[in-house]
Enzyme design. Sequence first.
Site, PDB file in Angstrom:
ATOM      1  N   GLY A   1       2.998   3.916   8.707  1.00  0.00           N
ATOM      2  CA  GLY A   1       1.974   3.485   9.660  1.00  0.00           C
ATOM      3  C   GLY A   1       1.880   1.979   9.647  1.00  0.00           C
ATOM      4  N   LEU A   2       1.089   1.446  10.554  1.00  0.00           N
ATOM      5  CA  LEU A   2       0.931  -0.002  10.651  1.00  0.00           C
ATOM      6  C   LEU A   2       0.258  -0.585   9.411  1.00  0.00           C
ATOM      7  CD1 LEU A   2      -0.349  -0.213  14.351  1.00  0.00           C
ATOM      8  CD2 LEU A   2       1.882  -0.993  13.524  1.00  0.00           C
ATOM      9  N   SER A   3       0.417  -1.875   9.224  1.00  0.00           N
ATOM     10  CA  SER A   3      -0.297  -2.583   8.164  1.00  0.00           C
ATOM     11  C   SER A   3      -1.802  -2.406   8.416  1.00  0.00           C
ATOM     12  CB  SER A   3       0.069  -4.074   8.212  1.00  0.00           C
ATOM     13  OG  SER A   3      -0.614  -4.775   7.204  1.00  0.00           O
TER      14      SER A   3
ATOM     15  N   SER B   1       7.576   1.108   6.929  1.00  0.00           N
ATOM     16  CA  SER B   1       8.844   1.741   7.342  1.00  0.00           C
ATOM     17  C   SER B   1       8.881   1.932   8.862  1.00  0.00           C
ATOM     18  CB  SER B   1       9.095   3.060   6.598  1.00  0.00           C
ATOM     19  OG  SER B   1       7.968   3.894   6.548  1.00  0.00           O
TER      20      SER B   1
ATOM     21  N   SER C   1      -3.450   0.376   8.190  1.00  0.00           N
ATOM     22  CA  SER C   1      -3.801   1.710   8.703  1.00  0.00           C
ATOM     23  C   SER C   1      -4.448   2.573   7.623  1.00  0.00           C
ATOM     24  CB  SER C   1      -2.557   2.417   9.260  1.00  0.00           C
ATOM     25  OG  SER C   1      -1.582   2.572   8.250  1.00  0.00           O
ATOM     26  N   GLY C   2      -4.209   2.223   6.351  1.00  0.00           N
ATOM     27  CA  GLY C   2      -4.808   2.974   5.246  1.00  0.00           C
ATOM     28  C   GLY C   2      -3.812   3.740   4.396  1.00  0.00           C
ATOM     29  N   LYS C   3      -2.519   3.429   4.546  1.00  0.00           N
ATOM     30  CA  LYS C   3      -1.458   4.151   3.816  1.00  0.00           C
ATOM     31  C   LYS C   3      -1.669   4.120   2.306  1.00  0.00           C
ATOM     32  CE  LYS C   3       1.773   1.522   5.411  1.00  0.00           C
ATOM     33  NZ  LYS C   3       0.873   0.655   6.204  1.00  0.00           N
ATOM     34  N   SER C   4      -1.794   2.912   1.758  1.00  0.00           N
ATOM     35  CA  SER C   4      -1.909   2.767   0.300  1.00  0.00           C
ATOM     36  C   SER C   4      -3.204   3.387  -0.217  1.00  0.00           C
ATOM     37  CB  SER C   4      -1.865   1.291  -0.097  1.00  0.00           C
ATOM     38  OG  SER C   4      -0.589   0.766   0.185  1.00  0.00           O
TER      39      SER C   4
END
Length: 199
Positions: free
Chosen positions: A34-36, A108, A38-41
């Site tokens: 997902g975008l920077s 990614s 977005s809440g991935k980490s």
Amino acid sequence: MSEKQNIVWHEAEVTKQERRTHNGHQSFILWFTGLSASGKSTVANRVASSLFQQGKQVYVLDGDNIRHGLNNDLGFNEEDRKENIRRIGEVSKLFVDSGQIVLTAFISPYREDRNLVRKLVRPEEFLEVFVKCSLEECEKRDPKGLYKKARNQEITQFTGISAPYEEPENPEIILDTEKHSIEECVESLLLELKQKQLI
């Protein structure tokens, strides 16, 4: 004769299945994209924490953290981004082989690169998790001030602004962090893993 011809794969005495049996769960990759901002980490780490508390063998590979060590020789042009993901894919495959659940939090941006990682493991061992959030919302959040820098052209090749992001076409899981809280996303993902009998 190339030097690569002298490299021979050495089979491990402890198999992946034996490790899974010992750990009491499947081993697989949860690939958060997902975008920077977005809440991935955040989601990946909360899910990992919950799984760890349940006694699961789990580890998070985070984009920024990996670039401090393993991939500190790579930049952000398209070629380096591809190599970044290739290396992470290979490391993730080792985690799967070791019987662990590995969560990867990387922008990614290219479908081709994510599909390359998918092909490294068995179909049931790779789950693409699309952390969905609009560019506008990510830019509003901007916890690291990167969007501001990208808009001021202090950062070039920034995903979503001056570099592309290709959304997943058929992700196994979609988490909409714009519409749902982090807690709701974590709960939804854990439920999905239980339904798939992975945990």
